[in-house]
Motif scaffolding. Sequence first.
Motif, PDB file in Angstrom:
ATOM      1  N   ASP A 185       0.844  -1.188   0.000  1.00  0.00           N
ATOM      2  CA  ASP A 185       0.000   0.000   0.000  1.00  0.00           C
ATOM      3  C   ASP A 185       0.884   1.245   0.000  1.00  0.00           C
ATOM      4  O   ASP A 185       1.833   1.357   0.771  1.00  0.00           O
ATOM      5  CB  ASP A 185      -0.899  -0.005   1.238  1.00  0.00           C
ATOM      6  N   GLY A 186       0.589   2.174  -0.901  1.00  0.00           N
ATOM      7  CA  GLY A 186       1.373   3.398  -1.001  1.00  0.00           C
ATOM      8  C   GLY A 186       2.461   3.359  -2.049  1.00  0.00           C
ATOM      9  O   GLY A 186       3.103   4.386  -2.312  1.00  0.00           O
ATOM     10  N   THR A 187       2.690   2.185  -2.672  1.00  0.00           N
ATOM     11  CA  THR A 187       3.723   2.082  -3.705  1.00  0.00           C
ATOM     12  C   THR A 187       3.396   3.002  -4.877  1.00  0.00           C
ATOM     13  O   THR A 187       2.300   2.957  -5.427  1.00  0.00           O
ATOM     14  CB  THR A 187       3.837   0.635  -4.227  1.00  0.00           C
ATOM     15  N   ARG A 188       4.354   3.841  -5.269  1.00  0.00           N
ATOM     16  CA  ARG A 188       4.151   4.750  -6.395  1.00  0.00           C
ATOM     17  C   ARG A 188       4.376   4.001  -7.702  1.00  0.00           C
ATOM     18  O   ARG A 188       5.312   3.214  -7.829  1.00  0.00           O
ATOM     19  CB  ARG A 188       5.085   5.956  -6.298  1.00  0.00           C
ATOM     20  N   VAL A 189       3.509   4.261  -8.677  1.00  0.00           N
ATOM     21  CA  VAL A 189       3.568   3.572  -9.969  1.00  0.00           C
ATOM     22  C   VAL A 189       3.255   4.560 -11.082  1.00  0.00           C
ATOM     23  O   VAL A 189       2.783   5.676 -10.845  1.00  0.00           O
ATOM     24  CB  VAL A 189       2.545   2.413 -10.033  1.00  0.00           C
ATOM     25  N   LYS A 190       3.546   4.131 -12.314  1.00  0.00           N
ATOM     26  CA  LYS A 190       3.049   4.815 -13.501  1.00  0.00           C
ATOM     27  C   LYS A 190       1.843   4.031 -13.993  1.00  0.00           C
ATOM     28  O   LYS A 190       1.931   2.837 -14.269  1.00  0.00           O
ATOM     29  CB  LYS A 190       4.121   4.879 -14.587  1.00  0.00           C
ATOM     30  N   LEU A 191       0.718   4.696 -14.073  1.00  0.00           N
ATOM     31  CA  LEU A 191      -0.537   4.078 -14.486  1.00  0.00           C
ATOM     32  C   LEU A 191      -0.720   4.287 -15.986  1.00  0.00           C
ATOM     33  O   LEU A 191      -0.777   5.422 -16.458  1.00  0.00           O
ATOM     34  CB  LEU A 191      -1.686   4.717 -13.706  1.00  0.00           C
ATOM     35  N   GLY A 192      -0.788   3.186 -16.739  1.00  0.00           N
ATOM     36  CA  GLY A 192      -0.930   3.274 -18.184  1.00  0.00           C
ATOM     37  C   GLY A 192      -2.346   2.964 -18.636  1.00  0.00           C
ATOM     38  O   GLY A 192      -2.925   1.954 -18.231  1.00  0.00           O
ATOM     39  N   ILE A 193      -2.905   3.844 -19.468  1.00  0.00           N
ATOM     40  CA  ILE A 193      -4.257   3.662 -20.007  1.00  0.00           C
ATOM     41  C   ILE A 193      -4.224   4.036 -21.491  1.00  0.00           C
ATOM     42  O   ILE A 193      -3.862   5.163 -21.837  1.00  0.00           O
ATOM     43  CB  ILE A 193      -5.293   4.556 -19.297  1.00  0.00           C
ATOM     44  N   ARG A 194      -4.597   3.107 -22.348  1.00  0.00           N
ATOM     45  CA  ARG A 194      -4.645   3.433 -23.772  1.00  0.00           C
ATOM     46  C   ARG A 194      -5.849   4.334 -24.055  1.00  0.00           C
ATOM     47  O   ARG A 194      -6.909   4.178 -23.435  1.00  0.00           O
ATOM     48  CB  ARG A 194      -4.716   2.160 -24.614  1.00  0.00           C
ATOM     49  N   PRO A 195      -5.703   5.282 -24.993  1.00  0.00           N
ATOM     50  CA  PRO A 195      -6.796   6.221 -25.292  1.00  0.00           C
ATOM     51  C   PRO A 195      -8.110   5.537 -25.646  1.00  0.00           C
ATOM     52  O   PRO A 195      -9.188   6.014 -25.272  1.00  0.00           O
ATOM     53  CB  PRO A 195      -6.249   7.021 -26.480  1.00  0.00           C
ATOM     54  N   GLU A 196      -8.046   4.406 -26.353  1.00  0.00           N
ATOM     55  CA  GLU A 196      -9.264   3.714 -26.767  1.00  0.00           C
ATOM     56  C   GLU A 196      -9.928   2.953 -25.630  1.00  0.00           C
ATOM     57  O   GLU A 196     -11.034   2.429 -25.791  1.00  0.00           O
ATOM     58  CB  GLU A 196      -8.973   2.764 -27.932  1.00  0.00           C
ATOM     59  N   HIS A 197      -9.271   2.887 -24.470  1.00  0.00           N
ATOM     60  CA  HIS A 197      -9.844   2.208 -23.312  1.00  0.00           C
ATOM     61  C   HIS A 197     -10.399   3.196 -22.286  1.00  0.00           C
ATOM     62  O   HIS A 197     -10.639   2.839 -21.137  1.00  0.00           O
ATOM     63  CB  HIS A 197      -8.797   1.296 -22.664  1.00  0.00           C
ATOM     64  N   LEU A 198     -10.600   4.439 -22.716  1.00  0.00           N
ATOM     65  CA  LEU A 198     -11.238   5.457 -21.887  1.00  0.00           C
ATOM     66  C   LEU A 198     -12.626   5.759 -22.439  1.00  0.00           C
ATOM     67  O   LEU A 198     -12.841   5.728 -23.653  1.00  0.00           O
ATOM     68  CB  LEU A 198     -10.410   6.748 -21.882  1.00  0.00           C
ATOM     69  N   SER A 199     -13.554   6.050 -21.551  1.00  0.00           N
ATOM     70  CA  SER A 199     -14.908   6.406 -21.979  1.00  0.00           C
ATOM     71  C   SER A 199     -15.438   7.527 -21.093  1.00  0.00           C
ATOM     72  O   SER A 199     -14.993   7.700 -19.953  1.00  0.00           O
ATOM     73  CB  SER A 199     -15.840   5.190 -21.908  1.00  0.00           C
ATOM     74  N   LEU A 200     -16.378   8.289 -21.628  1.00  0.00           N
ATOM     75  CA  LEU A 200     -17.014   9.341 -20.839  1.00  0.00           C
ATOM     76  C   LEU A 200     -17.898   8.712 -19.771  1.00  0.00           C
ATOM     77  O   LEU A 200     -18.526   7.681 -19.997  1.00  0.00           O
ATOM     78  CB  LEU A 200     -17.857  10.241 -21.741  1.00  0.00           C
ATOM     79  N   SER A 201     -17.933   9.331 -18.594  1.00  0.00           N
ATOM     80  CA  SER A 201     -18.726   8.786 -17.498  1.00  0.00           C
ATOM     81  C   SER A 201     -19.226   9.913 -16.608  1.00  0.00           C
ATOM     82  O   SER A 201     -18.890  11.083 -16.804  1.00  0.00           O
ATOM     83  CB  SER A 201     -17.880   7.802 -16.679  1.00  0.00           C
ATOM     84  N   GLU A 202     -20.020   9.541 -15.622  1.00  0.00           N
ATOM     85  CA  GLU A 202     -20.534  10.512 -14.660  1.00  0.00           C
ATOM     86  C   GLU A 202     -19.547  10.756 -13.529  1.00  0.00           C
ATOM     87  O   GLU A 202     -19.574  11.793 -12.876  1.00  0.00           O
ATOM     88  CB  GLU A 202     -21.871  10.016 -14.079  1.00  0.00           C
ATOM     89  N   ASP A 203     -18.687   9.769 -13.281  1.00  0.00           N
ATOM     90  CA  ASP A 203     -17.758   9.869 -12.157  1.00  0.00           C
ATOM     91  C   ASP A 203     -16.474   9.135 -12.527  1.00  0.00           C
ATOM     92  O   ASP A 203     -16.380   7.922 -12.402  1.00  0.00           O
ATOM     93  CB  ASP A 203     -18.372   9.263 -10.893  1.00  0.00           C
ATOM     94  N   GLY A 204     -15.485   9.862 -12.989  1.00  0.00           N
ATOM     95  CA  GLY A 204     -14.218   9.265 -13.380  1.00  0.00           C
ATOM     96  C   GLY A 204     -13.097  10.251 -13.142  1.00  0.00           C
ATOM     97  O   GLY A 204     -13.153  11.073 -12.224  1.00  0.00           O
ATOM     98  N   LEU A 205     -12.067  10.185 -13.970  1.00  0.00           N
ATOM     99  CA  LEU A 205     -10.970  11.139 -13.869  1.00  0.00           C
ATOM    100  C   LEU A 205     -11.458  12.507 -14.335  1.00  0.00           C
ATOM    101  O   LEU A 205     -11.870  12.659 -15.483  1.00  0.00           O
ATOM    102  CB  LEU A 205      -9.796  10.690 -14.744  1.00  0.00           C
ATOM    103  N   PRO A 206     -11.428  13.513 -13.474  1.00  0.00           N
ATOM    104  CA  PRO A 206     -11.882  14.842 -13.900  1.00  0.00           C
ATOM    105  C   PRO A 206     -10.858  15.488 -14.822  1.00  0.00           C
ATOM    106  O   PRO A 206      -9.659  15.458 -14.571  1.00  0.00           O
ATOM    107  CB  PRO A 206     -12.002  15.606 -12.574  1.00  0.00           C
ATOM    108  N   ALA A 207     -11.332  16.062 -15.920  1.00  0.00           N
ATOM    109  CA  ALA A 207     -10.445  16.704 -16.888  1.00  0.00           C
ATOM    110  C   ALA A 207     -11.209  17.794 -17.616  1.00  0.00           C
ATOM    111  O   ALA A 207     -12.439  17.867 -17.553  1.00  0.00           O
ATOM    112  CB  ALA A 207      -9.898  15.678 -17.876  1.00  0.00           C
ATOM    113  N   THR A 208     -10.464  18.624 -18.317  1.00  0.00           N
ATOM    114  CA  THR A 208     -11.054  19.702 -19.114  1.00  0.00           C
ATOM    115  C   THR A 208     -10.633  19.532 -20.564  1.00  0.00           C
ATOM    116  O   THR A 208      -9.446  19.356 -20.853  1.00  0.00           O
ATOM    117  CB  THR A 208     -10.591  21.080 -18.599  1.00  0.00           C
ATOM    118  N   VAL A 209     -11.593  19.584 -21.466  1.00  0.00           N
ATOM    119  CA  VAL A 209     -11.316  19.380 -22.886  1.00  0.00           C
ATOM    120  C   VAL A 209     -10.427  20.502 -23.418  1.00  0.00           C
ATOM    121  O   VAL A 209     -10.698  21.684 -23.198  1.00  0.00           O
ATOM    122  CB  VAL A 209     -12.630  19.327 -23.694  1.00  0.00           C
TER     123      VAL A 209
END
Length: 213
Positions: free
Chosen positions: A131-155
């Motif tokens: 617990d607490g181990t720092r990592v690089k989190l990898g997410i491919r663009p095609e594996h992201l989708s719009l949602s009601e509650d996810g990573l907050p971002a600004t277009v």
Amino acid sequence: AMGRAIVRDPQVFLFDEPLSNLDAKLRVQMRAEIRELHQRLKTTTVYVTHDQIEAMTMADRIVVMENGHIRQIGAPLELYDRPANRFVAEFIGSPSMNLLDGAVRNGDRTKIEVETTGHAVPMANGVELADGTRVKLGIRPEHLSLSEDGLPATVSVVEPTGSETQVVARTEAEEIVAVLRERHSLSPGQPIFLSPDPDQIHLFDVETGYRLN
């Protein structure tokens, strides 16, 4: 040049970026023709390219090299689905994989907290990390989708291509790219939430860059 090589009936063909000077449409056409030629002749072919689309569409096995060192060898989809390190993860795939700073959270170790947003990203399978181990989190663009509650971002930028929409957005400190299959009416400055597919989370060591899950 290809014709002269074929009539000699060699044991191995070597192609050194043969399509680099062609326009986009002709490059696609020639990719298919070279692949068809290889299937007909069944001659071992070594194909050198900096274009990862050429590598993915034409190869049976890919050798990814960095500064003269082999970083991973495998079938195209193997490299795409399970990149061995950050270099391969960013090189294979277009647009390239998003890499975010994160840390392992919760006792069940099935969530990674994105440090810049504080949002916990769920994973389909837990990881054997403290617990607490720092990592690089990898997410491919095609594996992201719009949602009601996810990573907050600004277009920042919206790039519709017809079959899909590429969205460049910013979190508090990082840029993130999403490729959406559905058509959405988005505009620069609009706040959105992006959720990754829990089955498609990649974790990499912060210092070595090697894959952790």
